[in-house]
Design an enzyme around this catalytic site. Sequence first.
Site, PDB file in Angstrom:
ATOM      1  N   ASP A 152       0.827  -1.207   0.000  1.00 35.12           N
ATOM      2  CA  ASP A 152       0.000   0.000   0.000  1.00 35.12           C
ATOM      3  C   ASP A 152       0.861   1.258   0.000  1.00 35.12           C
ATOM      4  OD1 ASP A 152       0.769  -0.917   2.645  1.00 35.12           O
ATOM      5  OD2 ASP A 152      -0.382   0.745   3.452  1.00 35.12           O
ATOM      6  N   TYR A 198       1.278   0.406  15.860  1.00 39.07           N
ATOM      7  CA  TYR A 198       2.651   0.820  16.099  1.00 39.07           C
ATOM      8  C   TYR A 198       2.739   1.687  17.348  1.00 39.07           C
ATOM      9  CZ  TYR A 198       3.695  -0.679  11.325  1.00 39.07           C
ATOM     10  OH  TYR A 198       3.851  -1.423  10.177  1.00 39.07           O
ATOM     11  N   LYS A 252      -0.211  -6.427  13.698  1.00 43.34           N
ATOM     12  CA  LYS A 252       1.139  -6.160  13.203  1.00 43.34           C
ATOM     13  C   LYS A 252       1.744  -5.064  14.058  1.00 43.34           C
ATOM     14  CE  LYS A 252       3.388  -4.084   9.129  1.00 43.34           C
ATOM     15  NZ  LYS A 252       3.175  -3.715   7.696  1.00 43.34           N
TER      16      LYS A 252
END
Length: 263
Positions: free
Chosen positions: A24, A143, A173
């Site tokens: 992406d 994150y 993730k």
Amino acid sequence: MNTGTRARLRRISTDDRYLIVPMDHGVTMGPVKGLVDIESTIDAVTDGGADAVLTQKGIAPRVHDSKNGSGYIVHLNGSTNIGPDESDKRRTGTVEAALRAGADAVSFHINVGSEYEPEQMTDLARVTERADELGVPTLAMAYARGPDIEEDDPEALAHAVRLAEELGADVVKTGYSGDGDSFAPVCAGSRLPVVIAGGSRGTDRQTVEMVRGAMDGGAAGVSMGRSIFQHDDPGAITRAIAAVIHDDANVDEALRRGGLLEA
């Protein structure tokens, strides 16, 4: 977890292990190396053993004829690296739009610890709720990123991973702490499958060592973009990483299977 979500998770994994190649980055970085002829890159990585590829919805017509039966994930927010703040990820699609694009799952990025965290938390919660209603898995890209946060700090990473579970994600993730021992608590703090990001490219050995360390620390795989799609031979590095994730290979054996072990 409902039947549809379980079935679709199997389309983006192999035996509960994940080798996902996100591409992406055209939104963030433009048509960089590996993304200009994205069809060839998708063909190479899926032929090399990737379980799924990930793009924004507009690239879907370029994905399906090239993915060799692998899974497909549509990403639902983004930002550019030439805009005012790359951390300010904005919605780019819906779960319904992803399904129309032929997705097996959706993904959403949240920067835990940034000034945009509150809005991104709200948006992620809405995405997971709607995805669950439709039987679609959500990959949360969670994150640890903020002005006072070290992005590889295990405690911050564990917090980001747990937040993703609390908000209803199915897979998460996050960044890598640097070694398996420090990454183990990150994985232990959640019952979700945890996959690591790749970040900017290192050497082939560094990449495979990172994957091996993460798996030894309890990771379920990787969601690795530039280290794979910008490689001179994306299929080769994918084969090496797949050997670690799916066959529990050591570093030298994985490099050998990818044809990347120096004589």
